[in-house]
Motif scaffolding. Structure first.
Motif, PDB file in Angstrom:
ATOM      1  N   MET A  49     -19.804  28.657 -14.762  1.00 26.56           N
ATOM      2  CA  MET A  49     -20.466  29.016 -13.769  1.00 26.56           C
ATOM      3  C   MET A  49     -21.699  29.500 -14.075  1.00 26.56           C
ATOM      4  N   ALA A  50     -22.761  29.501 -13.278  1.00 27.32           N
ATOM      5  CA  ALA A  50     -24.112  29.464 -13.352  1.00 27.32           C
ATOM      6  C   ALA A  50     -24.363  30.700 -13.202  1.00 27.32           C
ATOM      7  N   CYS A  51     -25.047  31.666 -13.229  1.00 30.50           N
ATOM      8  CA  CYS A  51     -25.796  32.556 -13.144  1.00 30.50           C
ATOM      9  C   CYS A  51     -26.717  32.962 -12.693  1.00 30.50           C
ATOM     10  N   ALA A  52     -27.867  33.538 -12.531  1.00 31.78           N
ATOM     11  CA  ALA A  52     -29.010  33.505 -12.304  1.00 31.78           C
ATOM     12  C   ALA A  52     -29.458  35.154 -13.214  1.00 31.78           C
ATOM     13  N   ILE A  53     -30.221  35.118 -13.987  1.00 27.50           N
ATOM     14  CA  ILE A  53     -30.068  36.040 -14.718  1.00 27.50           C
ATOM     15  C   ILE A  53     -31.137  36.453 -15.028  1.00 27.50           C
ATOM     16  N   SER A  54     -32.089  37.554 -14.658  1.00 24.20           N
ATOM     17  CA  SER A  54     -33.545  37.621 -14.465  1.00 24.20           C
ATOM     18  C   SER A  54     -34.006  38.859 -15.870  1.00 24.20           C
ATOM     19  N   GLY A  55     -32.624  38.751 -16.445  1.00 18.51           N
ATOM     20  CA  GLY A  55     -32.687  40.247 -17.854  1.00 18.51           C
ATOM     21  C   GLY A  55     -32.580  41.495 -16.952  1.00 18.51           C
ATOM     22  N   GLY A  56     -32.586  41.816 -16.027  1.00 18.47           N
ATOM     23  CA  GLY A  56     -32.264  43.158 -15.696  1.00 18.47           C
ATOM     24  C   GLY A  56     -30.973  43.510 -15.630  1.00 18.47           C
ATOM     25  N   ALA A  57     -30.935  45.076 -15.687  1.00 17.26           N
ATOM     26  CA  ALA A  57     -29.423  45.432 -15.775  1.00 17.26           C
ATOM     27  C   ALA A  57     -28.292  44.903 -15.069  1.00 17.26           C
ATOM     28  N   VAL A  78     -24.926  29.041  -7.356  1.00 15.27           N
ATOM     29  CA  VAL A  78     -25.770  29.908  -8.439  1.00 15.27           C
ATOM     30  C   VAL A  78     -24.748  31.418  -7.751  1.00 15.27           C
ATOM     31  N   ALA A  79     -23.850  32.227  -9.061  1.00 15.36           N
ATOM     32  CA  ALA A  79     -23.765  33.619  -8.659  1.00 15.36           C
ATOM     33  C   ALA A  79     -24.760  34.294  -9.406  1.00 15.36           C
ATOM     34  N   THR A  80     -24.996  35.836  -8.159  1.00 17.18           N
ATOM     35  CA  THR A  80     -25.959  36.196  -8.417  1.00 17.18           C
ATOM     36  C   THR A  80     -25.719  37.721  -8.925  1.00 17.18           C
ATOM     37  N   GLY A  81     -26.819  38.226  -9.396  1.00 17.32           N
ATOM     38  CA  GLY A  81     -26.320  39.961  -9.736  1.00 17.32           C
ATOM     39  C   GLY A  81     -26.085  40.727  -8.558  1.00 17.32           C
ATOM     40  N   HIS A  82     -26.429  41.062  -7.708  1.00 17.14           N
ATOM     41  CA  HIS A  82     -26.827  41.868  -6.553  1.00 17.14           C
ATOM     42  C   HIS A  82     -24.657  42.665  -6.236  1.00 17.14           C
ATOM     43  N   THR A  83     -25.708  44.158  -6.317  1.00 14.68           N
ATOM     44  CA  THR A  83     -24.963  44.812  -6.138  1.00 14.68           C
ATOM     45  C   THR A  83     -24.336  45.936  -4.696  1.00 14.68           C
ATOM     46  N   MET A  84     -23.594  46.415  -4.995  1.00 18.21           N
ATOM     47  CA  MET A  84     -23.460  47.900  -3.912  1.00 18.21           C
ATOM     48  C   MET A  84     -24.502  48.228  -3.195  1.00 18.21           C
ATOM     49  N   ASP A  85     -25.484  48.506  -3.920  1.00 15.05           N
ATOM     50  CA  ASP A  85     -26.808  49.543  -4.006  1.00 15.05           C
ATOM     51  C   ASP A  85     -27.713  48.158  -3.090  1.00 15.05           C
ATOM     52  N   ASP A  86     -27.645  46.667  -4.003  1.00 10.68           N
ATOM     53  CA  ASP A  86     -28.684  45.836  -3.303  1.00 10.68           C
ATOM     54  C   ASP A  86     -27.732  45.767  -1.433  1.00 10.68           C
ATOM     55  N   GLN A  87     -27.150  45.791  -1.674  1.00  6.77           N
ATOM     56  CA  GLN A  87     -26.101  45.439  -0.154  1.00  6.77           C
ATOM     57  C   GLN A  87     -26.992  46.310   1.276  1.00  6.77           C
ATOM     58  N   ALA A  88     -27.166  47.507  -0.002  1.00  4.51           N
ATOM     59  CA  ALA A  88     -27.530  49.213   1.672  1.00  4.51           C
ATOM     60  C   ALA A  88     -28.749  48.896   1.514  1.00  4.51           C
ATOM     61  N   GLU A  89     -29.908  48.026   0.473  1.00  2.69           N
ATOM     62  CA  GLU A  89     -31.224  47.705   0.809  1.00  2.69           C
ATOM     63  C   GLU A  89     -31.581  46.911   2.047  1.00  2.69           C
ATOM     64  N   THR A  90     -30.847  45.730   1.568  1.00  4.30           N
ATOM     65  CA  THR A  90     -30.894  44.374   2.707  1.00  4.30           C
ATOM     66  C   THR A  90     -30.391  44.624   3.545  1.00  4.30           C
ATOM     67  N   ILE A  91     -29.521  45.111   3.676  1.00  6.22           N
ATOM     68  CA  ILE A  91     -28.798  45.485   5.206  1.00  6.22           C
ATOM     69  C   ILE A  91     -29.970  46.336   6.229  1.00  6.22           C
TER      70      ILE A  91
END
Length: 185
Positions: free
Chosen positions: A1-9, A85-98
């Motif tokens: 599983m490829a994961c994009a990891i920036s180093g953020g939480a 690639v899997a990304t670490g987007h959260t529910m908060d990112d989803q709200a911001e994106t919308i």
């Protein structure tokens, strides 16, 4: 599983959860060369990958000149990441994106946000939960100071518009649906 990891939480939590779930993980860190300290950020990701039994890859990209730095950096990043690639987007990112999409005049597709699934496996988590997971596992996430820069639309949505929406609505606008469609924080 490829994961994009920036180093953020968020992305470190993705790494921890993927490893705990028994996935064969490759942590891919993309350096954009946009801020000082990127070597240290890559080291945070390398160390976390080693700790959780994941492979580590570092990709370096150049961000083309022009308007909308966020979009150009995202394009450069995804140009070197695997399609799945899997990304670490959260529910908060989803709200911001919308909200970003709404402000830009998006149609129904843009207002639907990110699709849950293998590309966004932690979309059901809140940002505070990813921070709590990092703390519980002793990981110290990278702090990207650009996430506080009001020059970026997403940051203004995160730090100004979402708190205003919460105040106006009298509730957390990023809450997840609870039983029988009721909202729960």
């Amino acid at each position: 599983m490829a994961c994009a990891i920036s180093g953020g939480a968020d992305s470190l939590a993705l790494l921890v959860l993927a490893a705990a779930g028994g996935c064969d993980v490759t942590a891919i860190h993309v350096e954009h060369g946009l801020r000082a300290g990127s070597e240290a950020e890559a080291e945070v990701v390398r160390a976390a990958a080693a700790r959780f039994g994941a492979r580590f890859e570092r990709q370096r990209v150049s961000v083309a000149p022009g308007a909308n730095l966020e979009a150009r950096a995202r394009a450069a990043r995804f140009a070197v990441l695997p399609v799945d690639v899997a990304t670490g987007h959260t529910m908060d990112d989803q709200a911001e994106t919308i909200l970003v999409n709404l402000l830009r005049g998006a149609g129904a597709d843009g207002l639907a946000g990110m699709a849950p699934g293998t590309r966004h496996p932690i979309l059901g988590l809140r940002r505070r939960e990813t921070h709590a997971l990092c703390a519980a596992t002793g990981l110290v996430p990278v702090c990207d100071e650009s996430n506080d820069d009001p020059a970026f639309v997403r940051n203004r949505i995160r730090h100004e518009l979402l708190p205003l929406c919460a105040q106006v609505a009298g509730r957390d606008p990023v809450s997840r649906p609870g039983p029988a469609g009721r909202r729960a924080a």
